[in-house]
Motif scaffolding. Sequence first.
Motif, PDB file in Angstrom:
ATOM      1  N   SER A 161       0.951  -1.264   0.210  1.00  0.00           N
ATOM      2  CA  SER A 161      -0.017   0.242  -0.177  1.00  0.00           C
ATOM      3  C   SER A 161       0.502   1.428   0.536  1.00  0.00           C
ATOM      4  O   SER A 161       1.997   1.234   0.499  1.00  0.00           O
ATOM      5  CB  SER A 161      -0.741   0.126   0.781  1.00  0.00           C
ATOM      6  OG  SER A 161      -0.198  -0.667   2.529  1.00  0.00           O
ATOM      7  N   PHE A 162       0.442   2.255  -0.729  1.00  0.00           N
ATOM      8  CA  PHE A 162       0.848   3.711  -0.535  1.00  0.00           C
ATOM      9  C   PHE A 162       1.242   4.463   0.571  1.00  0.00           C
ATOM     10  O   PHE A 162       0.269   4.753   1.583  1.00  0.00           O
ATOM     11  CB  PHE A 162       0.801   4.301  -1.434  1.00  0.00           C
ATOM     12  CG  PHE A 162       1.256   5.963  -2.249  1.00  0.00           C
ATOM     13  CD1 PHE A 162       1.942   6.252  -1.908  1.00  0.00           C
ATOM     14  CD2 PHE A 162       0.627   6.785  -1.793  1.00  0.00           C
ATOM     15  CE1 PHE A 162       2.567   7.226  -2.950  1.00  0.00           C
ATOM     16  CE2 PHE A 162       0.766   7.766  -1.645  1.00  0.00           C
ATOM     17  CZ  PHE A 162       2.194   8.319  -1.782  1.00  0.00           C
ATOM     18  N   VAL A 211      10.826   1.746  -1.678  1.00  0.00           N
ATOM     19  CA  VAL A 211      10.509   3.051  -2.820  1.00  0.00           C
ATOM     20  C   VAL A 211      11.681   2.478  -3.583  1.00  0.00           C
ATOM     21  O   VAL A 211      12.795   1.501  -3.838  1.00  0.00           O
ATOM     22  CB  VAL A 211      11.354   3.826  -1.387  1.00  0.00           C
ATOM     23  CG1 VAL A 211      12.981   3.310  -1.306  1.00  0.00           C
ATOM     24  CG2 VAL A 211      11.592   5.510  -2.274  1.00  0.00           C
ATOM     25  N   ASN A 257      10.461  12.247  -5.738  1.00  0.00           N
ATOM     26  CA  ASN A 257      10.124  11.875  -6.429  1.00  0.00           C
ATOM     27  C   ASN A 257       9.480  10.570  -6.473  1.00  0.00           C
ATOM     28  O   ASN A 257       9.118   9.606  -7.561  1.00  0.00           O
ATOM     29  CB  ASN A 257      10.710  12.463  -7.853  1.00  0.00           C
ATOM     30  CG  ASN A 257      10.591  13.810  -8.443  1.00  0.00           C
ATOM     31  OD1 ASN A 257      10.047  14.644  -8.011  1.00  0.00           O
ATOM     32  ND2 ASN A 257      11.816  14.628  -8.579  1.00  0.00           N
ATOM     33  N   TYR A 258       9.701   9.670  -5.038  1.00  0.00           N
ATOM     34  CA  TYR A 258       9.981   8.668  -5.430  1.00  0.00           C
ATOM     35  C   TYR A 258       8.770   8.002  -3.960  1.00  0.00           C
ATOM     36  O   TYR A 258       8.403   8.949  -3.247  1.00  0.00           O
ATOM     37  CB  TYR A 258      10.714   8.292  -4.273  1.00  0.00           C
ATOM     38  CG  TYR A 258      12.238   7.679  -5.272  1.00  0.00           C
ATOM     39  CD1 TYR A 258      12.611   7.667  -6.908  1.00  0.00           C
ATOM     40  CD2 TYR A 258      13.229   9.554  -4.766  1.00  0.00           C
ATOM     41  CE1 TYR A 258      13.776   7.923  -7.071  1.00  0.00           C
ATOM     42  CE2 TYR A 258      14.225   9.926  -5.699  1.00  0.00           C
ATOM     43  CZ  TYR A 258      14.743   8.900  -6.981  1.00  0.00           C
ATOM     44  OH  TYR A 258      15.843   9.174  -7.912  1.00  0.00           O
ATOM     45  N   LYS A 259       8.044   7.697  -5.043  1.00  0.00           N
ATOM     46  CA  LYS A 259       6.605   6.702  -3.880  1.00  0.00           C
ATOM     47  C   LYS A 259       7.100   5.624  -3.018  1.00  0.00           C
ATOM     48  O   LYS A 259       8.033   4.995  -2.899  1.00  0.00           O
ATOM     49  CB  LYS A 259       5.559   6.134  -4.755  1.00  0.00           C
ATOM     50  CG  LYS A 259       4.844   7.137  -5.672  1.00  0.00           C
ATOM     51  CD  LYS A 259       3.980   6.285  -6.237  1.00  0.00           C
ATOM     52  CE  LYS A 259       2.834   7.554  -7.413  1.00  0.00           C
ATOM     53  NZ  LYS A 259       2.115   7.241  -8.380  1.00  0.00           N
ATOM     54  N   VAL A 260       6.696   5.903  -1.985  1.00  0.00           N
ATOM     55  CA  VAL A 260       7.562   5.236  -0.588  1.00  0.00           C
ATOM     56  C   VAL A 260       6.059   3.863  -0.324  1.00  0.00           C
ATOM     57  O   VAL A 260       5.353   4.819  -0.114  1.00  0.00           O
ATOM     58  CB  VAL A 260       7.420   5.486   0.882  1.00  0.00           C
ATOM     59  CG1 VAL A 260       8.372   4.314   1.874  1.00  0.00           C
ATOM     60  CG2 VAL A 260       8.746   6.762   0.745  1.00  0.00           C
ATOM     61  N   PHE A 261       6.720   2.562  -0.246  1.00  0.00           N
ATOM     62  CA  PHE A 261       5.010   1.373   0.088  1.00  0.00           C
ATOM     63  C   PHE A 261       5.275   0.828   1.317  1.00  0.00           C
ATOM     64  O   PHE A 261       6.516   0.244   2.327  1.00  0.00           O
ATOM     65  CB  PHE A 261       5.108   1.152  -1.179  1.00  0.00           C
ATOM     66  CG  PHE A 261       4.510   1.820  -2.881  1.00  0.00           C
ATOM     67  CD1 PHE A 261       3.448   1.454  -2.657  1.00  0.00           C
ATOM     68  CD2 PHE A 261       5.655   1.783  -3.613  1.00  0.00           C
ATOM     69  CE1 PHE A 261       2.999   2.047  -4.096  1.00  0.00           C
ATOM     70  CE2 PHE A 261       5.081   2.726  -4.711  1.00  0.00           C
ATOM     71  CZ  PHE A 261       4.002   2.764  -5.126  1.00  0.00           C
ATOM     72  N   PHE A 319       3.265   7.817   0.867  1.00  0.00           N
ATOM     73  CA  PHE A 319       3.851   8.796   1.531  1.00  0.00           C
ATOM     74  C   PHE A 319       4.698   9.080  -0.187  1.00  0.00           C
ATOM     75  O   PHE A 319       5.772   8.101  -0.478  1.00  0.00           O
ATOM     76  CB  PHE A 319       3.929   9.655   2.646  1.00  0.00           C
ATOM     77  CG  PHE A 319       5.453   9.532   3.103  1.00  0.00           C
ATOM     78  CD1 PHE A 319       6.438   9.063   2.116  1.00  0.00           C
ATOM     79  CD2 PHE A 319       5.452   7.617   3.661  1.00  0.00           C
ATOM     80  CE1 PHE A 319       7.661   8.620   2.680  1.00  0.00           C
ATOM     81  CE2 PHE A 319       6.531   7.563   4.078  1.00  0.00           C
ATOM     82  CZ  PHE A 319       7.399   8.022   3.847  1.00  0.00           C
ATOM     83  N   LEU A 320       4.811  10.374  -0.284  1.00  0.00           N
ATOM     84  CA  LEU A 320       5.658  10.636  -1.070  1.00  0.00           C
ATOM     85  C   LEU A 320       6.720  11.605  -0.436  1.00  0.00           C
ATOM     86  O   LEU A 320       6.935  12.017   0.275  1.00  0.00           O
ATOM     87  CB  LEU A 320       5.043  11.882  -2.533  1.00  0.00           C
ATOM     88  CG  LEU A 320       5.577  11.796  -3.336  1.00  0.00           C
ATOM     89  CD1 LEU A 320       5.541  10.648  -4.636  1.00  0.00           C
ATOM     90  CD2 LEU A 320       4.973  12.783  -4.570  1.00  0.00           C
ATOM     91  N   HIS A 321       8.167  10.218  -1.202  1.00  0.00           N
ATOM     92  CA  HIS A 321       9.195  11.209  -0.859  1.00  0.00           C
ATOM     93  C   HIS A 321       9.402  11.909  -2.502  1.00  0.00           C
ATOM     94  O   HIS A 321      10.610  10.973  -3.068  1.00  0.00           O
ATOM     95  CB  HIS A 321       9.740  10.533  -0.051  1.00  0.00           C
ATOM     96  CG  HIS A 321      11.823  10.790   0.461  1.00  0.00           C
ATOM     97  ND1 HIS A 321      11.626  12.146   1.297  1.00  0.00           N
ATOM     98  CD2 HIS A 321      12.758  10.674  -0.458  1.00  0.00           C
ATOM     99  CE1 HIS A 321      13.286  12.160   1.084  1.00  0.00           C
ATOM    100  NE2 HIS A 321      13.897  11.359   0.176  1.00  0.00           N
TER     101      HIS A 321
END
Length: 200
Positions: A127-128, A190, A134-138, A130-132
């Motif tokens: 599950s997503f 990420v 330009n990178y999405k952290v799951f 947050f955004l760091h």
Amino acid sequence: MSLLVLIISDALADFTGDSNIRYSLIPPIQGRKLAAEEYYRLSRYYLYNYGYLLTPSEIGCCLSHNKAYKFLLDSSFDGALILESDISFTLPQLNSLKSLVDKINPDFLHCGWHPNSFKHNIFFQGSFMFLHGNYKVFKVIPFRNFHGTYAYYVSRNTAQMLLDFHRSSIHKADDWHLFFQKCTITPLFVGIFSHPITTS
């Protein structure tokens, strides 16, 4: 604190240095050079329990990553980014990872995409968060299609748990589904680094 980057390789390519990043080489263990008795000793538990005979290269890979965990535990660092020799990286990528680690202090953070995931449309479940930049952290559910040891960050605590996991018997280095069954750590992902394209 600086970011510790452990590269499982005999030779480090040229790169732009940074005072906030410390690099160390972890010479890989060549499984094909193991004596037959040692190979049998290391592989028999896995064969007995999972019906699969680990290859010499798989055993060498696991032993090499164990060396990286031991290096971290012998250092004063809180964690380390572990990269295999075929992973290219840039200083901005490393700084992005460092800022993320400083922000969330993860126990386990897988940091790389494999192009075969896109080629075969095979992805881990998660599950997503947050955004760091330009990178999405799951947040990852590690029990399906979660593989790879080419780029990941581990804390000291996780490094010790991984050593304990492999001490009872050698596993594949990326048997994450088996490892996370035995602990309460929640793995994160990420996609900062990318594995080279392979033909498989």
